[in-house]
Design a protein around this motif. Structure first.
Motif, PDB file in Angstrom:
ATOM      1  N   UNK A   5       0.852  -1.212   0.055  1.00 53.15           N
ATOM      2  CA  UNK A   5       0.077   0.021   0.187  1.00 53.15           C
ATOM      3  C   UNK A   5       0.793   1.261   0.028  1.00 53.15           C
ATOM      4  N   UNK A   6       1.945   1.331   0.622  1.00 53.23           N
ATOM      5  CA  UNK A   6       2.748   2.522   0.937  1.00 53.23           C
ATOM      6  C   UNK A   6       3.862   2.528   0.035  1.00 53.23           C
ATOM      7  N   UNK A  62       2.218  -2.716  10.602  1.00 52.86           N
ATOM      8  CA  UNK A  62       1.997  -3.746  11.524  1.00 52.86           C
ATOM      9  C   UNK A  62       0.674  -4.338  11.064  1.00 52.86           C
ATOM     10  N   UNK A  82     -16.436  -0.145  -3.766  1.00 51.42           N
ATOM     11  CA  UNK A  82     -16.829  -0.577  -2.619  1.00 51.42           C
ATOM     12  C   UNK A  82     -16.114   0.110  -1.456  1.00 51.42           C
ATOM     13  N   UNK A  83     -14.937   0.341  -1.690  1.00 51.37           N
ATOM     14  CA  UNK A  83     -14.183   1.323  -0.674  1.00 51.37           C
ATOM     15  C   UNK A  83     -14.560   2.694  -0.855  1.00 51.37           C
ATOM     16  N   UNK A  93     -11.164   5.714   3.667  1.00 49.55           N
ATOM     17  CA  UNK A  93     -10.279   6.288   2.474  1.00 49.55           C
ATOM     18  C   UNK A  93      -9.061   5.798   2.158  1.00 49.55           C
ATOM     19  N   UNK A  94      -8.394   5.192   3.361  1.00 46.72           N
ATOM     20  CA  UNK A  94      -7.080   4.606   3.389  1.00 46.72           C
ATOM     21  C   UNK A  94      -7.153   2.923   2.949  1.00 46.72           C
ATOM     22  N   UNK A  95      -8.425   2.499   2.406  1.00 52.07           N
ATOM     23  CA  UNK A  95      -8.869   1.328   2.254  1.00 52.07           C
ATOM     24  C   UNK A  95      -8.587   0.283   3.247  1.00 52.07           C
ATOM     25  N   UNK A  96      -9.057   0.660   4.471  1.00 51.24           N
ATOM     26  CA  UNK A  96      -8.868  -0.256   5.473  1.00 51.24           C
ATOM     27  C   UNK A  96     -10.362  -0.471   5.863  1.00 51.24           C
ATOM     28  N   UNK A  97     -10.605  -1.403   7.142  1.00 55.58           N
ATOM     29  CA  UNK A  97     -11.581  -1.567   7.678  1.00 55.58           C
ATOM     30  C   UNK A  97     -11.410  -1.546   8.999  1.00 55.58           C
ATOM     31  N   UNK A 140      -8.703  -4.301  10.033  1.00 59.30           N
ATOM     32  CA  UNK A 140      -7.481  -3.965   9.715  1.00 59.30           C
ATOM     33  C   UNK A 140      -6.636  -2.789  10.245  1.00 59.30           C
ATOM     34  N   UNK A 174      -5.523  -4.187  13.475  1.00 55.04           N
ATOM     35  CA  UNK A 174      -4.430  -4.781  13.254  1.00 55.04           C
ATOM     36  C   UNK A 174      -3.249  -3.812  13.205  1.00 55.04           C
ATOM     37  N   UNK A 175      -3.435  -2.674  12.572  1.00 55.72           N
ATOM     38  CA  UNK A 175      -2.332  -1.867  12.183  1.00 55.72           C
ATOM     39  C   UNK A 175      -2.035  -1.086  13.342  1.00 55.72           C
ATOM     40  N   UNK A 176      -2.818  -0.829  14.136  1.00 53.79           N
ATOM     41  CA  UNK A 176      -2.667   0.169  15.194  1.00 53.79           C
ATOM     42  C   UNK A 176      -2.200  -0.726  16.582  1.00 53.79           C
ATOM     43  N   UNK A 221      -0.799   4.781  11.490  1.00 60.01           N
ATOM     44  CA  UNK A 221      -1.041   3.752  10.838  1.00 60.01           C
ATOM     45  C   UNK A 221      -1.839   4.179   9.600  1.00 60.01           C
ATOM     46  N   UNK A 222      -2.541   5.217   9.353  1.00 70.01           N
ATOM     47  CA  UNK A 222      -3.039   5.705   8.076  1.00 70.01           C
ATOM     48  C   UNK A 222      -2.112   6.825   7.346  1.00 70.01           C
TER      49      UNK A 222
END
Lengths: 340, 134
Positions: free
Chosen positions: A120-121, A173, B51-52, B77-81, B84, B87-89, B119-120
């Motif tokens: 993504x990044x 992460x 969908x995003x 907006x950053x294609x997360x849900x 996710x 998990x990423x925080x 994370x974003x």
């Protein structure tokens, strides 16, 4: 920043970029080629026993289950190097800054390294192709100013990525977090027994596809998904379309070389038939190609149904998958008898 | 697949790039075969992105009406849900779910905000703002 910094100098290590279908097999094959071990991407994929099928309903991506057409990330590099007796050097980092310094250090010593990142990044990816997938692999071959010079296996040209973005991509992460993973071959044996490695790899893959003890893997997994598609609730059309679209993306879009790695594996079988002097394998490769074509027709139908360019017909899709399952089962059995 | 059947449909998502497939040449030998795009791939990619977009639009509307925090909008907006982002925080899901409500997000400590921002890929200040358009 730390004491030993070489960041002021530009570094460019000569590296032959070759586009690949899949990131992991492409990255390791090109690292090995750089170390003077000539190996094709299909060979790397086949020997690592990368091919698979798995339906994992407990792993959700955007609320949708995971459909995998290959073994979990990491298997290609580990499987390939283990079977060929190659020793890899792996490094992971707690501190992002330490990971970036180590990368600079390797480049400074003239070493091209593979790294794991989130897709993504990476700023050089076209925006529409950027998704949160943490197990992308690429090769770094130099640094110019604040940009890293990158040979990304799935991209047709050489690219660059700014240091901050690359750091973010290396240290996301979550599931399959890369933790700054960096790797390169540390030792390659003089003599490599390719035929033995190929035999072992094919036996492993066919065994896994045929005789898995759980119904969500291998040929049984394909049949399970086929039954699931047949039984989809026709009233939940939007949700079903998302599911079908998701399956097609996993099969075609996520760097599989076409038909969920089936063409890549057929190419491997064809190459293997030359190495093992077994023309029968080339015939089986053709059969697998035909199954791959059926996978592609399934993808095209599913996609068209999502877009209402074709009437929605779950039965047809389920039949196609059932056909793939039967044909693949037959192929794996044939392969096992050939290599007895 | 034969090499001449490899789709070349110039997908706009590729932005002029091509991807590599493997296909058979006229003699049946496998060769590397670049493809500039395929109808099936384009449809499902558009579908996923739409969908995003839809989720981000809905979240923007909710945030605009004060029913959700701005965090929810930035997440989609950053294609997360939810999963996710949790998990990423490193936050538990129930906490993230709480922070998607306007009140809880406002009261969030600076350190927690930084974790979300990180994370974003944004600054903490950016997280508070909504763009004029979704």
């Amino acid at each position: 920043m730390n004491a030993f910094v070489h960041t002021s100098d530009d570094i460019e290590i000569p590296f032959a970029h070759q586009q690949s279908a899949h990131c992991e097999s492409g990255a390791i094959a090109s690292l090995l080629r750089h170390a003077k071990l000539s190996i094709s991407e299909p060979m790397a994929f086949g020997i690592s026993s990368g091919l698979s099928y798995a339906y994992l309903p407990f792993l959700k991506f955007g609320g949708l289950p995971l459909f995998a057409y290959r073994m979990p990330p990491g298997q290609v590099i580990r499987g390939l190097t283990k079977r060929l007796g190659i020793k890899m050097h792996f490094e992971r980092f707690r501190q992002p800054d330490a990971g970036m310094l180590a990368l600079d250090h390797h480049l400074y010593e003239g070493r091209v390294v593979g790294i794991q990142t989130s897709a993504y990044w990476l700023t050089y990816f076209p925006p529409d192709m950027r998704f949160h997938f943490n197990a992308h692999n690429l090769v770094v071959y130099g640094r110019r100013g604040n940009n890293y010079l990158i040979s990304d296996p799935v991209i047709d040209i050489l690219v660059e990525c700014e240091a901050g973005a690359l750091k973010k991509a290396r240290f996301t992460r979550g599931v399959l977090a890369p933790k700054g993973l960096l790797y390169y071959p540390a030792f390659i044996p003089e003599q490599i027994d390719l035929p033995a490695a190929i035999r072992k790899a094919i036996r492993f893959t066919t065994g896994m596809m045929l005789y898995t003890p759980v119904p969500i893997l291998g040929v049984r997994g394909i049949r399970l998904v086929s039954r699931k598609i047949r039984k989809l609730d026709t009233r939940k059309q939007h949700q079903n379309k998302l599911l079908l679209g998701h399956i097609v993306r996993m099969q075609e879009e996520i760097g599989t070389g076409g038909a969920g790695f089936r063409f890549l594996y057929a190419s491997f079988l064809q190459e293997a038939s030359g190495v093992l002097r077994k023309p029968e394998l080339a015939g089986i490769a053709n059969q697998l190609t035909e199954v791959g074509d059926e996978w592609r027709r399934f993808a095209l139908h599913a996609a068209k149904m999502c877009k209402d360019r074709m009437p929605m017909d779950y039965g047809l899709l389920a039949d196609q998958l059932m056909h793939c399952a039967t044909a693949e089962e037959n192929i794996y059995r044939l392969l096992r008898t050939e290599l007895k | 697949m034969k090499r001449k059947e490899v789709p070349q449909q110039n997908a706009k998502a590729f932005m002029g790039h091509s991807k590599l497939l493997y296909a058979q040449d006229e003699q049946g030998n496998y060769v590397r075969a670049p493809s500039s795009g395929w109808e099936a791939e384009e449809i499902v990619l558009d579908q996923a992105i739409a969908e995003y977009e839809r989720q981000a639009r809905d979240a923007w509307q909710r945030a605009h009406e004060g029913l959700a925090s701005t965090l929810e909008y930035h997440m989609f907006r950053e294609r997360m849900d939810l999963v996710l982002l949790a998990q990423s925080t490193g936050f538990l899901k129930w906490r993230v779910r709480r922070h998607l409500k306007p009140g809880a997000f406002q009261k969030l400590s600076v350190r927690c905000r930084e974790r979300y921002a990180d994370a974003l890929g944004k600054t903490p200040a950016q997280l508070d703002r909504l763009p004029a358009q979704p």
